[in-house]
Design an enzyme around this catalytic site. Structure first.
Site, mmCIF file in Angstrom:
data_model
loop_
_atom_site.group_PDB
_atom_site.id
_atom_site.type_symbol
_atom_site.label_atom_id
_atom_site.label_comp_id
_atom_site.label_asym_id
_atom_site.label_seq_id
_atom_site.Cartn_x
_atom_site.Cartn_y
_atom_site.Cartn_z
ATOM 1 N N ASN A 143 0.862 -1.184 0.000
ATOM 2 C CA ASN A 143 0.000 0.000 0.000
ATOM 3 C C ASN A 143 0.899 1.236 0.000
ATOM 4 O O ASN A 143 1.472 1.591 1.016
ATOM 5 C CB ASN A 143 -0.885 -0.024 1.263
ATOM 6 C CG ASN A 143 -1.730 1.230 1.406
ATOM 7 O OD1 ASN A 143 -1.810 2.048 0.478
ATOM 8 N ND2 ASN A 143 -2.364 1.389 2.567
ATOM 9 N N TRP A 144 0.996 1.861 -1.162
ATOM 10 C CA TRP A 144 1.899 3.028 -1.282
ATOM 11 C C TRP A 144 1.342 4.256 -0.570
ATOM 12 O O TRP A 144 2.025 5.240 -0.417
ATOM 13 C CB TRP A 144 2.097 3.404 -2.745
ATOM 14 C CG TRP A 144 2.824 2.390 -3.571
ATOM 15 C CD1 TRP A 144 3.205 1.115 -3.210
ATOM 16 C CD2 TRP A 144 3.252 2.570 -4.925
ATOM 17 N NE1 TRP A 144 3.848 0.510 -4.264
ATOM 18 C CE2 TRP A 144 3.884 1.375 -5.323
ATOM 19 C CE3 TRP A 144 3.157 3.618 -5.838
ATOM 20 C CZ2 TRP A 144 4.428 1.210 -6.605
ATOM 21 C CZ3 TRP A 144 3.690 3.457 -7.108
ATOM 22 C CH2 TRP A 144 4.319 2.263 -7.482
ATOM 23 N N LYS A 145 0.060 4.204 -0.207
ATOM 24 C CA LYS A 145 -0.628 5.398 0.304
ATOM 25 C C LYS A 145 -0.417 6.537 -0.713
ATOM 26 O O LYS A 145 -0.363 6.253 -1.913
ATOM 27 C CB LYS A 145 -0.132 5.735 1.713
ATOM 28 C CG LYS A 145 -0.197 4.478 2.603
ATOM 29 C CD LYS A 145 -0.017 4.710 4.056
ATOM 30 C CE LYS A 145 -0.137 3.367 4.792
ATOM 31 N NZ LYS A 145 -0.082 3.503 6.242
ATOM 32 N N HIS A 204 -9.509 1.018 5.493
ATOM 33 C CA HIS A 204 -8.199 1.318 6.103
ATOM 34 C C HIS A 204 -8.392 2.347 7.216
ATOM 35 O O HIS A 204 -9.224 3.250 7.094
ATOM 36 C CB HIS A 204 -7.245 1.857 5.036
ATOM 37 C CG HIS A 204 -5.827 1.908 5.513
ATOM 38 N ND1 HIS A 204 -5.366 2.907 6.335
ATOM 39 C CD2 HIS A 204 -4.790 1.062 5.314
ATOM 40 C CE1 HIS A 204 -4.090 2.664 6.610
ATOM 41 N NE2 HIS A 204 -3.712 1.560 6.007
ATOM 42 N N GLU A 222 -6.760 4.851 8.029
ATOM 43 C CA GLU A 222 -6.598 6.254 7.611
ATOM 44 C C GLU A 222 -7.878 6.772 6.959
ATOM 45 O O GLU A 222 -8.236 7.937 7.124
ATOM 46 C CB GLU A 222 -5.387 6.373 6.667
ATOM 47 C CG GLU A 222 -4.085 6.232 7.447
ATOM 48 C CD GLU A 222 -2.912 5.683 6.658
ATOM 49 O OE1 GLU A 222 -2.949 5.687 5.411
ATOM 50 O OE2 GLU A 222 -1.940 5.235 7.317
ATOM 51 N N GLU A 244 -4.889 -4.611 10.995
ATOM 52 C CA GLU A 244 -3.933 -3.510 11.072
ATOM 53 C C GLU A 244 -4.154 -2.727 12.355
ATOM 54 O O GLU A 244 -4.969 -1.788 12.386
ATOM 55 C CB GLU A 244 -4.112 -2.572 9.867
ATOM 56 C CG GLU A 244 -3.787 -3.212 8.535
ATOM 57 C CD GLU A 244 -3.179 -2.214 7.560
ATOM 58 O OE1 GLU A 244 -2.163 -2.540 6.954
ATOM 59 O OE2 GLU A 244 -3.704 -1.091 7.438
ATOM 60 N N GLY A 285 2.831 2.791 10.655
ATOM 61 C CA GLY A 285 3.748 3.905 10.430
ATOM 62 C C GLY A 285 4.476 4.366 11.675
ATOM 63 O O GLY A 285 5.086 5.438 11.682
ATOM 64 N N SER A 311 3.855 -1.705 10.322
ATOM 65 C CA SER A 311 5.310 -1.725 10.477
ATOM 66 C C SER A 311 5.939 -3.089 10.181
ATOM 67 O O SER A 311 6.877 -3.500 10.849
ATOM 68 C CB SER A 311 5.715 -1.216 11.866
ATOM 69 O OG SER A 311 5.293 0.129 12.039
ATOM 70 N N GLY A 336 2.961 -0.925 4.262
ATOM 71 C CA GLY A 336 2.964 0.500 3.952
ATOM 72 C C GLY A 336 4.368 0.968 3.596
ATOM 73 O O GLY A 336 4.856 0.746 2.494
ATOM 74 N N GLY A 337 5.042 1.587 4.547
ATOM 75 C CA GLY A 337 6.349 2.205 4.300
ATOM 76 C C GLY A 337 7.346 1.317 3.580
ATOM 77 O O GLY A 337 8.015 1.759 2.633
#
Ligand code: 13P
Length: 248
Positions: free
Chosen positions: A10-12, A92, A94, A164, A170, A209, A230-231
């Site tokens: 997930n590149w966001k 998600h 976010e 999640e 993050g 993470s 993510g990251g």
């Protein structure tokens, strides 16, 4: 039947065309047998993934809760399917926290995705406050039941769940394999209460993470079937290492 591991990046709201090209080239060099790999870039870069040769699948990060129509700025599930997208991230944290998506909205989007033939990646997770208050299972149950009540456990045969924990997203704080396993087992048992065959086949990803150096221990837990990354999905070597950890 064994569940095939799945790793989704997930590149966001990150990445550029050149990054997409490099990532796809980097992953093409790896023999990623035994793991399904899904790339979820921002909308403008979905075409780079769907157009790439090879085994990578494309996922969107969001979808409209309505069908086509006068909804400026929205992207419908039918459009995503039409463009070759196969997955979509739904619920998600976010989106829930920053864009006020409630359980009802999440259930609508889940339905739109499935109606269009997309596989929803349904995200569930508790905040730190909820965990510390002993409410983790109650929160996960509420989020899961909002979808089960509307669409039934059988619909999960065409879905993926991602656990999640919000406090791990993050932050560099990962749930321990034991903490994650406990919640994954809870989710599977809850689904099994309605349909044990679907529960057995359901892939439950862990997100929060996940890095190259903790992926193998997380993926070693019996109810963790891969990751939503993510990251680390923005670093080609890290993401490839995570995919390899899942394949093993
Ligand atoms: P991080 O891997 O950056 O913690 O993000 C997890 C996530 O939100 C994936 O959807």
């Amino acid at each position: 039947m064994a569940r095939q591991p799945l790793v989704a990046g997930n590149w966001k709201m990150n990445g550029r065309q050149a990054f997409a090209t490099d990532l796809l080239a980097g992953l093409a060099e790896k023999a990623l047998a035994g793991v399904e790999v899904v790339i979820c870039p921002p909308f403008p870069y979905l075409g780079a993934v769907t157009g790439a040769a090879g085994h990578l699948k494309a996922g969107a990060q969001n979808v409209a809760r309505t069908e086509d129509g006068a909804f400026t700025g929205e992207v419908s599930a039918q459009m995503l399917a039409d463009c070759g997208c196969q997955y979509v991230i739904i619920g998600h944290s976010e989106r829930r926290a920053l864009f006020a998506e409630d359980d009802d909205c999440v259930a609508d989007k889940y339905q739109r995705a499935q109606d269009a033939g997309l596989t929803p990646i349904l995200c569930l997770g508790e905040t730190l406050e909820e965990r510390e208050g002993g409410d983790t299972e109650a929160v996960i149950a509420r989020q899961l039941d909002a979808v089960l009540a509307r669409h039934g456990a059988a619909s999960l045969a065409r879905a993926v769940i991602a656990y999640e924990p919000v406090w791990a997203i993050g932050t560099g704080k990962t749930a321990s394999p034991e903490q994650a396993q406990a919640v994954h087992a809870f989710i599977r048992e809850r689904v099994a209460g309605q349909d044990h065959v679907v529960a057995e086949g359901l892939r439950i990803l862990y997100g929060g993470s996940v890095k190259a150096d903790n992926a193998a221990s997380l993926f070693g837990a019996p109810d963790i079937d891969g990751g939503l990354i993510g990251g680390a999905s923005l670093d080609i070597a890290s993401f490839a290492a995570i995919c390899e950890a899942a394949a093993n």
